[in-house]
Design a protein around this motif. Structure first.
Motif, PDB file in Angstrom:
ATOM      1  N   THR A  81      -7.527  -0.441  -9.971  1.00 40.07           N
ATOM      2  CA  THR A  81      -7.622   0.517  -8.871  1.00 40.07           C
ATOM      3  C   THR A  81      -8.961   1.233  -8.890  1.00 40.07           C
ATOM      4  O   THR A  81      -9.521   1.546  -7.828  1.00 40.07           O
ATOM      5  N   TYR A 118      -1.788   1.096  -2.577  1.00 37.62           N
ATOM      6  CA  TYR A 118      -2.146   1.396  -1.188  1.00 37.62           C
ATOM      7  C   TYR A 118      -2.153   2.906  -0.933  1.00 37.62           C
ATOM      8  O   TYR A 118      -2.961   3.397  -0.139  1.00 37.62           O
ATOM      9  N   THR A 122      -5.620   4.424   0.498  1.00 36.62           N
ATOM     10  CA  THR A 122      -5.645   5.014   1.845  1.00 36.62           C
ATOM     11  C   THR A 122      -5.992   6.498   1.808  1.00 36.62           C
ATOM     12  O   THR A 122      -6.510   7.046   2.788  1.00 36.62           O
ATOM     13  N   VAL A 131      -3.598  -4.705   5.587  1.00 38.50           N
ATOM     14  CA  VAL A 131      -2.842  -5.139   4.414  1.00 38.50           C
ATOM     15  C   VAL A 131      -2.807  -6.662   4.414  1.00 38.50           C
ATOM     16  O   VAL A 131      -2.406  -7.278   5.406  1.00 38.50           O
ATOM     17  N   ILE A 150       4.154   1.070   3.545  1.00 40.91           N
ATOM     18  CA  ILE A 150       2.692   1.072   3.466  1.00 40.91           C
ATOM     19  C   ILE A 150       2.084   1.360   4.836  1.00 40.91           C
ATOM     20  O   ILE A 150       1.105   2.108   4.958  1.00 40.91           O
ATOM     21  N   VAL A 156      -3.727   2.914   7.820  1.00 43.54           N
ATOM     22  CA  VAL A 156      -3.274   1.518   7.835  1.00 43.54           C
ATOM     23  C   VAL A 156      -3.149   1.079   9.290  1.00 43.54           C
ATOM     24  O   VAL A 156      -2.453   1.712  10.089  1.00 43.54           O
TER      25      VAL A 156
END
Length: 295
Positions: A81, A118, A122, A131, A150, A156
């Motif tokens: 990450t 996510y 985000t 995605v 998500i 998104v």
């Protein structure tokens, strides 16, 4: 960026000393001139997973510059990450219109870990995110409920679904199912070129396409026919590309894309990151035959 229409995924020509930036810029500029709706620099066909973070940022900036007014997105997937967040910050500074994120990992990820990824990413975004559901490569399969969770996160904007059937659902049926659980503003795009026509005719908003990264003209014609409801024309165009789809099945789309780029004179065809190797001569003969119908 609205994540609709034709998004072209070009290859990234590599050399032992790094990327061939001139060739890369040439490929990007060619797509912009062809009129694709957007360009995903450094998608899977662009070998993003094989490149160091600094090289990915440099090439993303080059793509943004070469694409002119055409929106550019780039993959920010990475094993950690921390690297994803570093990439996300850097490519936003480089001017991307959006990012693409698949849950890349060495250790198999849990559902909670993917949601956490996510959520973390985000929270740092100022551009929209797509995605990427690619279970063949990542080993992780999204369920519809997870995608809905998500999709409710900030920024998104799209979900890229596999074209090949997932379980018992082909792309068109999967898209219809997802529309019932995703927010209205989140688009659904189909990937997997051989199956794209079915997804587009079923109402997918976008086509995330490998072949469009090298042969944008037939890809645009297929998309426009499907978008206008001309199923006969769309299926005819897809059928004209069947020899390329068969090459994908035999060699993998990344190797075929490299061979096509070589045959078109866009780059040296042996530019794949090792341990990947170019396709054999028999395959190259088939590539030349397939291209003859589209030149």
């Amino acid at each position: 960026m609205d994540f609709t229409g034709l998004c072209a995924f070009p290859p990234t020509p590599l050399t032992p000393g790094g990327a061939d930036e001139d060739a890369f810029r040439g490929i990007i500029g060619r797509l912009a001139d062809a009129g694709v709706d957007s360009i995903c620099a450094l998608g899977s066909t662009g070998h993003y997973a094989y490149l160091p973070v600094a090289e990915r940022v440099r090439l993303t900036a080059a793509a943004v510059d070469a694409a002119g007014s055409v929106p550019v997105l780039t993959s920010v997937g990475a094993l950690s990450t921390d690297d994803v967040l570093t990439l996300t910050e850097a490519v936003q500074a480089a001017g991307v219109a959006g990012v693409l994120l698949a849950p890349v990992s060495y250790q198999p990820l849990t559902r909670a870990e993917v949601l956490g990824l996510y959520t973390d990413v985000t929270a740092e975004l100022t551009v929209p995110l797509c995605v990427y559901d690619n279970p063949v490569t990542t080993g992780f399969t999204f369920d519809d409920e997870l995608l809905a969770e998500i999709a409710a996160l900030p920024n998104v904007a799209s979900v890229k679904i596999p074209g090949a059937p997932v379980g018992d659902l082909p792309a068109g049926q999967r898209a219809a199912t997802l529309r019932k659980v995703l927010p209205a503003h989140v688009t659904i795009g189909v990937s997997g070129d051989p199956f794209a026509v079915d997804g587009l005719l079923a109402g997918c908003d976008a086509w995330y396409s490998v072949i469009a990264g090298l042969l944008p003209a037939p890809a645009l014609a297929l998309l426009r026919a499907a978008s206008s409801g001309d199923a006969v024309a769309a299926r005819e165009i897809s059928a004209s590309l069947q020899s390329i789809w068969r090459l994908y099945a035999d060699y993998g789309s990344a190797r075929v894309a490299a061979a096509i780029a070589g045959e078109l004179g866009l780059a040296d065809s042996d530019f794949l990151p090792r341990p990947l190797r170019p396709i054999d001569e028999a395959g190259r003969v088939r590539v030349r035959a397939a291209l003859s119908a589209h030149q």
